[in-house]
Design a protein around this motif. Structure first.
Motif, PDB file in Angstrom:
ATOM      1  N   ASN A  19      23.233  65.320  66.377  1.00 41.32           N
ATOM      2  CA  ASN A  19      23.471  66.310  65.018  1.00 41.32           C
ATOM      3  C   ASN A  19      24.004  65.769  63.769  1.00 41.32           C
ATOM      4  OD1 ASN A  19      22.895  67.919  62.730  1.00 41.32           O
ATOM      5  ND2 ASN A  19      23.745  70.110  63.214  1.00 41.32           N
ATOM      6  N   ARG A  20      23.592  64.647  62.981  1.00 39.56           N
ATOM      7  CA  ARG A  20      24.723  64.493  62.299  1.00 39.56           C
ATOM      8  C   ARG A  20      24.640  65.030  60.156  1.00 39.56           C
ATOM      9  NH1 ARG A  20      23.911  57.934  62.593  1.00 39.56           N
ATOM     10  NH2 ARG A  20      25.944  58.006  60.534  1.00 39.56           N
ATOM     11  N   ASP A  21      23.482  66.408  60.543  1.00 39.18           N
ATOM     12  CA  ASP A  21      24.229  66.984  58.979  1.00 39.18           C
ATOM     13  C   ASP A  21      25.575  66.664  58.402  1.00 39.18           C
ATOM     14  OD1 ASP A  21      20.491  67.055  59.754  1.00 39.18           O
ATOM     15  OD2 ASP A  21      21.178  69.271  60.524  1.00 39.18           O
ATOM     16  N   TYR A  22      26.410  66.708  58.968  1.00 35.37           N
ATOM     17  CA  TYR A  22      26.921  67.905  57.906  1.00 35.37           C
ATOM     18  C   TYR A  22      28.363  66.456  57.732  1.00 35.37           C
ATOM     19  CZ  TYR A  22      26.542  71.216  61.567  1.00 35.37           C
ATOM     20  OH  TYR A  22      25.546  72.381  61.312  1.00 35.37           O
ATOM     21  N   GLU A  23      27.277  64.569  57.580  1.00 38.29           N
ATOM     22  CA  GLU A  23      27.952  63.720  56.980  1.00 38.29           C
ATOM     23  C   GLU A  23      28.070  64.065  55.522  1.00 38.29           C
ATOM     24  OE1 GLU A  23      27.539  60.382  60.283  1.00 38.29           O
ATOM     25  OE2 GLU A  23      26.187  61.124  59.126  1.00 38.29           O
ATOM     26  N   GLY A  24      29.571  63.350  54.686  1.00 39.49           N
ATOM     27  CA  GLY A  24      28.951  63.233  53.233  1.00 39.49           C
ATOM     28  C   GLY A  24      30.126  63.555  52.881  1.00 39.49           C
ATOM     29  N   THR A  25      30.635  64.389  53.205  1.00 42.07           N
ATOM     30  CA  THR A  25      32.228  65.070  52.455  1.00 42.07           C
ATOM     31  C   THR A  25      33.072  65.009  52.538  1.00 42.07           C
ATOM     32  OG1 THR A  25      31.541  67.122  53.855  1.00 42.07           O
ATOM     33  CG2 THR A  25      30.593  67.148  51.921  1.00 42.07           C
ATOM     34  N   LEU A  26      33.558  63.834  54.095  1.00 39.87           N
ATOM     35  CA  LEU A  26      33.902  63.608  54.922  1.00 39.87           C
ATOM     36  C   LEU A  26      35.544  62.141  53.943  1.00 39.87           C
ATOM     37  CD1 LEU A  26      32.852  62.518  58.103  1.00 39.87           C
ATOM     38  CD2 LEU A  26      33.139  65.127  57.585  1.00 39.87           C
ATOM     39  N   LYS A  27      36.775  62.972  53.478  1.00 40.87           N
ATOM     40  CA  LYS A  27      37.539  61.524  53.046  1.00 40.87           C
ATOM     41  C   LYS A  27      38.659  61.387  53.634  1.00 40.87           C
ATOM     42  CE  LYS A  27      36.878  63.934  48.641  1.00 40.87           C
ATOM     43  NZ  LYS A  27      37.591  65.047  47.515  1.00 40.87           N
ATOM     44  N   GLU A  28      38.852  61.811  54.625  1.00 39.06           N
ATOM     45  CA  GLU A  28      39.926  60.878  55.309  1.00 39.06           C
ATOM     46  C   GLU A  28      40.525  61.836  56.867  1.00 39.06           C
ATOM     47  OE1 GLU A  28      43.622  61.933  53.510  1.00 39.06           O
ATOM     48  OE2 GLU A  28      43.975  64.049  53.760  1.00 39.06           O
ATOM     49  N   LYS A  29      40.778  61.091  57.454  1.00 42.30           N
ATOM     50  CA  LYS A  29      41.203  62.525  59.592  1.00 42.30           C
ATOM     51  C   LYS A  29      42.130  63.159  59.036  1.00 42.30           C
ATOM     52  CE  LYS A  29      43.301  60.672  63.555  1.00 42.30           C
ATOM     53  NZ  LYS A  29      43.911  59.484  64.895  1.00 42.30           N
ATOM     54  N   GLY A  30      41.745  64.349  59.583  1.00 37.95           N
ATOM     55  CA  GLY A  30      42.561  64.971  59.659  1.00 37.95           C
ATOM     56  C   GLY A  30      41.374  66.139  58.734  1.00 37.95           C
ATOM     57  N   ASP A  31      40.262  65.925  58.242  1.00 38.53           N
ATOM     58  CA  ASP A  31      39.509  66.410  57.857  1.00 38.53           C
ATOM     59  C   ASP A  31      38.774  67.772  58.276  1.00 38.53           C
ATOM     60  OD1 ASP A  31      40.132  65.801  55.266  1.00 38.53           O
ATOM     61  OD2 ASP A  31      38.218  64.788  55.063  1.00 38.53           O
ATOM     62  N   ARG A  32      38.375  68.588  58.565  1.00 38.88           N
ATOM     63  CA  ARG A  32      36.976  69.887  59.446  1.00 38.88           C
ATOM     64  C   ARG A  32      36.041  69.823  59.124  1.00 38.88           C
ATOM     65  NH1 ARG A  32      40.028  74.841  61.761  1.00 38.88           N
ATOM     66  NH2 ARG A  32      39.448  74.401  63.587  1.00 38.88           N
ATOM     67  N   VAL A  33      35.110  69.673  59.360  1.00 37.94           N
ATOM     68  CA  VAL A  33      33.541  70.157  58.974  1.00 37.94           C
ATOM     69  C   VAL A  33      32.960  71.563  59.312  1.00 37.94           C
ATOM     70  CG1 VAL A  33      31.277  70.541  58.985  1.00 37.94           C
ATOM     71  CG2 VAL A  33      32.805  68.436  58.858  1.00 37.94           C
ATOM     72  N   LYS A  34      33.449  73.257  58.761  1.00 36.37           N
ATOM     73  CA  LYS A  34      32.683  74.146  59.249  1.00 36.37           C
ATOM     74  C   LYS A  34      30.657  74.288  59.270  1.00 36.37           C
ATOM     75  CE  LYS A  34      33.591  79.386  58.469  1.00 36.37           C
ATOM     76  NZ  LYS A  34      33.774  80.442  57.925  1.00 36.37           N
ATOM     77  N   ILE A  35      30.829  74.875  61.185  1.00 40.25           N
ATOM     78  CA  ILE A  35      29.806  74.356  61.463  1.00 40.25           C
ATOM     79  C   ILE A  35      29.278  76.128  61.613  1.00 40.25           C
ATOM     80  CG2 ILE A  35      27.676  73.558  63.205  1.00 40.25           C
ATOM     81  CD1 ILE A  35      29.866  71.953  63.736  1.00 40.25           C
ATOM     82  N   LEU A  36      27.647  76.562  61.160  1.00 41.25           N
ATOM     83  CA  LEU A  36      27.122  77.838  60.964  1.00 41.25           C
ATOM     84  C   LEU A  36      26.139  77.856  61.588  1.00 41.25           C
ATOM     85  CD1 LEU A  36      27.928  79.087  57.409  1.00 41.25           C
ATOM     86  CD2 LEU A  36      29.481  79.167  59.387  1.00 41.25           C
TER      87      LEU A  36
END
Length: 281
Positions: free
Chosen positions: A30-47
């Motif tokens: 599932n790659r729905d959460y791409e597009g907002t990453l800027k650097e290592k250490g970022d976190r993406v919230k999956i609901l």
């Protein structure tokens, strides 16, 4: 190509195109959460939403108050980062029949290397799959019994209440994939056409079968994955693509940085096939 004519967006798009051509593990995430990453250490919230209950209905009686939907948040950590750094000397570029083609080949190789980095990392999740989600093929997989494992995989997904609409992906090593090819040829009534088509084992009994050299091998056992796209979430970004002229060289160089993260979010939709291919009888 020279630094003067370098356009980062076009180069990055080319790298990602080459990468996506050869990726296997990431392609089935599932790659729905791409597009907002800027650097290592970022976190993406999956609901995700919790289970929904059903109740018996009685005519002319009030139904109960609605169950409140609750989100079950998970975090996808962007904890991986790798870079590639390539260059070409002006003399080599001048001597090549087409210097631009040399850099284009470098772009292709960059994409392949990045795909390998990602796929190896995702398949490394085999250590996090529960024993209850494991299918044992360590007694030996041959062309004679390999379809039995497909049947067991389908059964396990059915028992996990995975909807029929979900595609099941099975990712195996070339050695295991060969067993499917041999079994398909043995069962096909028109072997010539089967062989001529080449990819004879891509879809079997409703399961999409893919082969990858990045499947983890422990001893003589391959850690193959059977899963839906929802089982693992993956997000990546090519955050840096820089062209420059090295200070102590006559030529051009390019460096690129890829970041990514992966997480098992639906463990019931991921099975580990411990596959040990053995010689045919």
């Amino acid at each position: 190509m020279s630094v003067v004519n370098f356009i980062p967006e076009i180069w990055a798009t080319g790298i990602l195109k080459e990468r996506d051509k050869v990726m296997v593990a990431a392609k089935h995430c599932n790659r729905d959460y791409e597009g907002t990453l800027k650097e290592k250490g970022d976190r993406v919230k999956i609901l995700t939403v919790g289970e929904v209950m059903s109740y018996d209905y009685t005519r002319n009686q009030d139904i109960q108050a609605p169950d409140q939907l609750t989100d079950e948040a998970q975090w996808l950590d962007i904890d991986m980062a790798k870079y590639c750094h390539i260059g070409i000397d002006d003399v080599d570029k001048a001597q090549a029949a087409n210097g631009n083609k040399l850099m284009a080949e470098g772009q292709r190789k960059l994409g392949i290397t990045m795909a390998d980095d990602v796929d190896q990392d995702i398949f490394g999740l085999h250590a996090k799959i529960a024993a209850s989600q494991t299918i044992d093929g360590t007694a030996g997989i041959t062309a004679a019994n390999v379809f039995n494992f497909l049947a067991e995989i389908r059964q396990r997904f059915k028992e996990a209440n995975v909807p029929n609409s979900e595609t099941i992906y099975l990712e195996v090593s070339p050695a295991v994939y060969t067993k499917f090819v041999l079994a398909r040829i043995a069962q096909d009534t028109d072997n010539s056409k089967t062989i001529d088509r080449g990819e004879v084992a891509r879809r079997l009994y409703g399961i999409e079968v893919s082969e990858s050299n990045n499947i983890v091998k422990v001893g003589d056992v391959y850690k193959c994955f059977a899963r839906t796209k929802a089982a693992i979430s993956f997000a990546s970004q090519l955050t840096e693509v820089v062209a420059y002229k090295p200070e102590r060289r006559f030529g051009d160089a390019i460096k690129s940085l890829q970041i990514w993260g992966k997480k098992i979010v639906r463990p019931k939709e991921l099975f580990l096939l411990n596959a040990k291919p053995v010689a045919e009888a």
